[in-house]
Design a protein around this motif. Structure first.
Motif, PDB file in Angstrom:
ATOM      1  N   GLY A  32       0.799  -1.226   0.000  1.00  0.00           N
ATOM      2  CA  GLY A  32       0.000   0.000   0.000  1.00  0.00           C
ATOM      3  C   GLY A  32       0.829   1.273   0.000  1.00  0.00           C
ATOM      4  N   LEU A  33       2.153   1.138  -0.032  1.00  0.00           N
ATOM      5  CA  LEU A  33       3.014   2.334  -0.076  1.00  0.00           C
ATOM      6  C   LEU A  33       3.411   2.649  -1.516  1.00  0.00           C
ATOM      7  N   ILE A  34       3.694   3.915  -1.774  1.00  0.00           N
ATOM      8  CA  ILE A  34       4.204   4.321  -3.086  1.00  0.00           C
ATOM      9  C   ILE A  34       5.688   3.944  -3.131  1.00  0.00           C
ATOM     10  N   VAL A  35       6.026   3.066  -4.076  1.00  0.00           N
ATOM     11  CA  VAL A  35       7.407   2.600  -4.192  1.00  0.00           C
ATOM     12  C   VAL A  35       8.235   3.632  -4.955  1.00  0.00           C
ATOM     13  N   ALA A  36       7.661   4.160  -6.039  1.00  0.00           N
ATOM     14  CA  ALA A  36       8.415   5.095  -6.881  1.00  0.00           C
ATOM     15  C   ALA A  36       7.465   6.000  -7.638  1.00  0.00           C
ATOM     16  N   SER A  37       7.947   7.182  -7.991  1.00  0.00           N
ATOM     17  CA  SER A  37       7.208   8.112  -8.843  1.00  0.00           C
ATOM     18  C   SER A  37       8.214   8.734  -9.795  1.00  0.00           C
ATOM     19  N   HIS A  38       8.054   8.445 -11.096  1.00  0.00           N
ATOM     20  CA  HIS A  38       9.007   8.943 -12.086  1.00  0.00           C
ATOM     21  C   HIS A  38       8.299   9.839 -13.086  1.00  0.00           C
ATOM     22  N   GLY A  39       8.962  10.892 -13.569  1.00  0.00           N
ATOM     23  CA  GLY A  39       8.461  11.676 -14.687  1.00  0.00           C
ATOM     24  C   GLY A  39       8.166  10.734 -15.847  1.00  0.00           C
ATOM     25  N   ALA A  40       7.017  10.928 -16.545  1.00  0.00           N
ATOM     26  CA  ALA A  40       6.554   9.928 -17.524  1.00  0.00           C
ATOM     27  C   ALA A  40       7.553   9.709 -18.653  1.00  0.00           C
ATOM     28  N   ASP A  41       8.344  10.702 -18.976  1.00  0.00           N
ATOM     29  CA  ASP A  41       9.236  10.556 -20.137  1.00  0.00           C
ATOM     30  C   ASP A  41      10.686  10.339 -19.741  1.00  0.00           C
ATOM     31  N   THR A  42      10.913   9.785 -18.581  1.00  0.00           N
ATOM     32  CA  THR A  42      12.294   9.589 -18.121  1.00  0.00           C
ATOM     33  C   THR A  42      12.711   8.125 -18.321  1.00  0.00           C
ATOM     34  N   PRO A  43      14.018   7.869 -18.383  1.00  0.00           N
ATOM     35  CA  PRO A  43      14.494   6.477 -18.492  1.00  0.00           C
ATOM     36  C   PRO A  43      14.019   5.630 -17.309  1.00  0.00           C
ATOM     37  N   ALA A  44      13.911   6.234 -16.121  1.00  0.00           N
ATOM     38  CA  ALA A  44      13.455   5.469 -14.954  1.00  0.00           C
ATOM     39  C   ALA A  44      12.025   4.977 -15.160  1.00  0.00           C
ATOM     40  N   ALA A  45      11.187   5.824 -15.792  1.00  0.00           N
ATOM     41  CA  ALA A  45       9.803   5.406 -16.068  1.00  0.00           C
ATOM     42  C   ALA A  45       9.795   4.252 -17.057  1.00  0.00           C
ATOM     43  N   THR A  46      10.621   4.350 -18.095  1.00  0.00           N
ATOM     44  CA  THR A  46      10.701   3.277 -19.092  1.00  0.00           C
ATOM     45  C   THR A  46      11.148   1.974 -18.434  1.00  0.00           C
ATOM     46  N   ALA A  47      12.135   2.073 -17.563  1.00  0.00           N
ATOM     47  CA  ALA A  47      12.627   0.873 -16.873  1.00  0.00           C
ATOM     48  C   ALA A  47      11.529   0.249 -16.013  1.00  0.00           C
ATOM     49  N   LEU A  48      10.746   1.112 -15.336  1.00  0.00           N
ATOM     50  CA  LEU A  48       9.650   0.604 -14.491  1.00  0.00           C
ATOM     51  C   LEU A  48       8.594  -0.091 -15.346  1.00  0.00           C
ATOM     52  N   LEU A  49       8.257   0.520 -16.504  1.00  0.00           N
ATOM     53  CA  LEU A  49       7.241  -0.082 -17.376  1.00  0.00           C
ATOM     54  C   LEU A  49       7.751  -1.408 -17.955  1.00  0.00           C
ATOM     55  N   ASP A  50       9.042  -1.471 -18.261  1.00  0.00           N
ATOM     56  CA  ASP A  50       9.642  -2.733 -18.744  1.00  0.00           C
ATOM     57  C   ASP A  50       9.529  -3.812 -17.674  1.00  0.00           C
ATOM     58  N   GLU A  51       9.861  -3.416 -16.446  1.00  0.00           N
ATOM     59  CA  GLU A  51       9.800  -4.367 -15.337  1.00  0.00           C
ATOM     60  C   GLU A  51       8.367  -4.845 -15.134  1.00  0.00           C
ATOM     61  N   ALA A  52       7.397  -3.905 -15.246  1.00  0.00           N
ATOM     62  CA  ALA A  52       5.986  -4.268 -15.076  1.00  0.00           C
ATOM     63  C   ALA A  52       5.584  -5.303 -16.123  1.00  0.00           C
ATOM     64  N   ALA A  53       6.023  -5.081 -17.376  1.00  0.00           N
ATOM     65  CA  ALA A  53       5.684  -6.016 -18.452  1.00  0.00           C
ATOM     66  C   ALA A  53       6.288  -7.389 -18.163  1.00  0.00           C
ATOM     67  N   ARG A  54       7.529  -7.388 -17.676  1.00  0.00           N
ATOM     68  CA  ARG A  54       8.231  -8.649 -17.400  1.00  0.00           C
ATOM     69  C   ARG A  54       7.557  -9.422 -16.273  1.00  0.00           C
ATOM     70  N   CYS A  55       7.107  -8.702 -15.221  1.00  0.00           N
ATOM     71  CA  CYS A  55       6.539  -9.391 -14.048  1.00  0.00           C
ATOM     72  C   CYS A  55       5.032  -9.551 -14.123  1.00  0.00           C
ATOM     73  N   GLY A  56       4.408  -9.061 -15.166  1.00  0.00           N
ATOM     74  CA  GLY A  56       2.946  -9.155 -15.246  1.00  0.00           C
ATOM     75  C   GLY A  56       2.241  -8.225 -14.272  1.00  0.00           C
ATOM     76  N   MET A  57       2.923  -7.108 -13.921  1.00  0.00           N
ATOM     77  CA  MET A  57       2.304  -6.112 -13.030  1.00  0.00           C
ATOM     78  C   MET A  57       1.320  -5.276 -13.844  1.00  0.00           C
ATOM     79  N   PRO A  58       0.085  -5.075 -13.369  1.00  0.00           N
ATOM     80  CA  PRO A  58      -0.866  -4.271 -14.150  1.00  0.00           C
ATOM     81  C   PRO A  58      -0.395  -2.817 -14.306  1.00  0.00           C
ATOM     82  N   VAL A  59      -0.583  -2.262 -15.500  1.00  0.00           N
ATOM     83  CA  VAL A  59      -0.262  -0.850 -15.763  1.00  0.00           C
ATOM     84  C   VAL A  59      -1.557  -0.169 -16.213  1.00  0.00           C
TER      85      VAL A  59
END
Ligand code: GUN
Ligand code: FE
Length: 457
Positions: A32-59
């Motif tokens: 229930g805690l916020i793990v991360a908040s990244h600007g939508a167009d940053t490499p960190a956001a891309t990495a998070l979205l990649d990780e979500a796709a890999r782990c089947g995390m809903p986006v």
């Protein structure tokens, strides 16, 4: 509940002065805690979205008219006055208490009367975007526990106080604690019962020591409640320096202002919430700051019962924590957003004054106005910070207590421009939300990452 990711606009009260509105990618953890908040167009956001796709995390993607913002904190609500909301605003405080409010609250001796009232109130507060609430219940243990259980069942972050009031000068026979010993034993039992409620292992619902206000309590009870709060390490709430009548009553009986009297009884501590506080002196504010206590500013209620506007900026300048309270039913709106707009309006009227018979330079108190960014802060982080709750901003480490706002929802009073809002300043959006948002705009509400109101994404 597993981890999930949300991508879209985030309105965030970064500080009391500064609000931001940015497209971001937010990662909410299973805890229930916020793990991360990244600007939508940053490499960190891309990495998070990649990780979500890999782990089947809903986006989840928000629409351009939608935004995420922190949920609201309501630091002062009288739960049993829910049936009286929008009524009985025509009497002065003492008459209102004696003629209307105490007779209503006395009916909560019957838990069967309390249950449907509390059910409707809790769901309505959530629907209006309240994610943290601080409640006065009544003197009745059983129905006050019904309130605590109702909050827990709906997932509302709540503080519930069993009211203590024993002074026969003010309290009627059918609605007062029969003795100091009974009141203290009941408060102690209630604290333990709330902490032990099944499902409350994470402390989503917390008890509060709740002397109604000095005029309703004997010295012995106030002294005992201060000691109880210390031994139980329990938060405290009461009313403070609300109106001329209440302020003068305390000065006559105690020879000092409310804050000094409360302090002598051990009732002014970190985590104490003082409702109203309109008539505090500079010395009172310094004392409140020194103890780390907070003010629950209730601007709508104050227009009817206090006859004054809290000089809120002065409290801030003294370093005092301030949050907002609806003070239902002293205040007639369950919406913290609308109370925040009222706080800005009331401060503006204090600043400029409002009596046209006076010349403009003598009409008001310049320097006391508030901005809408400050209004948003009061409605969110101002309240949670006072209670040491890690929520109220959509930032890593904070609990995901959040609202999904849809400015283009059917029935919305907010104009969302078809071409988008890219030329709106973040403060314009905060202002629109506080002034014009209604229930249709509040689509989904989360508390501690758990959906508490509205449809899933
Ligand atoms: N002072 C003591 N009780 C109350 C109450 O219920 N509402 C308000 N506004 N002030 C109070
Ligand atoms: Fe109140």
């Amino acid at each position: 509940m597993g981890d999930f990711v949300i991508r879209g606009h985030v309105l965030n009260p970064a500080s009391a002065r500064h609000v931001t509105m940015e497209r971001r990618v937010l990662h909410v953890g299973a805890d229930g805690l916020i793990v991360a908040s990244h600007g939508a167009d940053t490499p960190a956001a891309t990495a998070l979205l990649d990780e979500a796709a890999r782990c089947g995390m809903p986006v989840h993607d928000l629409t351009p008219a939608q935004l995420l913002m922190p949920g609201f904190a309501d630091l002062h609500v009288h739960a049993p006055q829910w049936p009286q909301m929008g009524r009985a605003l025509d009497l002065p405080l003492r008459e209102w208490l004696e003629q209307r409010t105490f007779p209503l609250e006395a009916r909560f001796a019957d838990p069967a009367f309390a249950a449907p009232v509390y059910e409707q109130m809790v769901t309505t507060l959530l629907a209006n975007g309240t994610t943290t609430a601080v409640f006065f219940a009544t003197i009745h243990e059983e129905s006050s526990l019904v309130l605590a259980r109702t909050c827990l069942r709906h997932g509302l972050r709540a503080h519930v106080g069993l009211v203590a009031m024993d002074d026969p000068t003010l309290c009627p026979t059918n609605y007062r604690n029969p003795s100091i010993e009974q009141a203290l034993a009941a408060s102690r039992r209630f604290i333990h019962a709330v902490r032990a409620l099944p499902g409350n292992e994470h402390g989503l619902v917390r008890p509060m020591v709740t002397p109604r206000f000095i005029p309703a309590c004997t010295d012995g009870l106030l002294h005992g409640l201060g000691a109880l709060a210390a031994t139980e390490d329990c938060l405290i709430q009461t009313h403070c320096s609300e109106s001329d009548w209440e302020h003068d009553y305390v000065r006559q009986r105690m020879g000092v202002n409310d804050t000094v009297a409360l302090d002598r009884f051990g009732l002014l501590r970190r985590g104490t919430v003082l409702a109203h506080s309109c008539f505090m002196s500079a010395d009172d504010m310094a004392l409140v700051q020194a103890r780390g206590a907070a003010i629950a500013h209730c601007p709508l209620s104050n227009a009817y019962f206090a006859g004054a506007v809290l000089p809120l900026r002065q409290a801030w300048q003294a370093g005092v924590h301030v949050g907002l309270g609806t003070d239902i039913s002293g205040g007639y709106s369950p919406s913290v957003a609308h109370n925040a707009a009222m706080a800005v309006t009331a401060a503006r009227m204090l600043d400029t004054g409002n009596d046209p018979a006076l010349p403009p330079q003598r009409r008001g108190r310049p320097g006391t106005r508030l901005t809408f960014a400050e209004g948003l802060w009061l409605a969110t982080r101002g309240g949670t910070a006072a209670l040491d709750i890690t929520a109220g901003q959509l930032e890593p480490g904070m609990a995901f207590d959040a609202l999904l706002i849809d400015r283009a929802a059917p029935g919305s009073n907010i104009m969302f421009p078809p071409a988008g809002d890219s030329d709106y300043a973040p403060e314009d959006i905060a202002q629109q939300i506080l002034c014009n948002m209604g229930r249709p705009n509040i689509r989904t509400v989360w508390v501690a990452g758990r959906r508490a109101f509205g449809p899933a994404l």
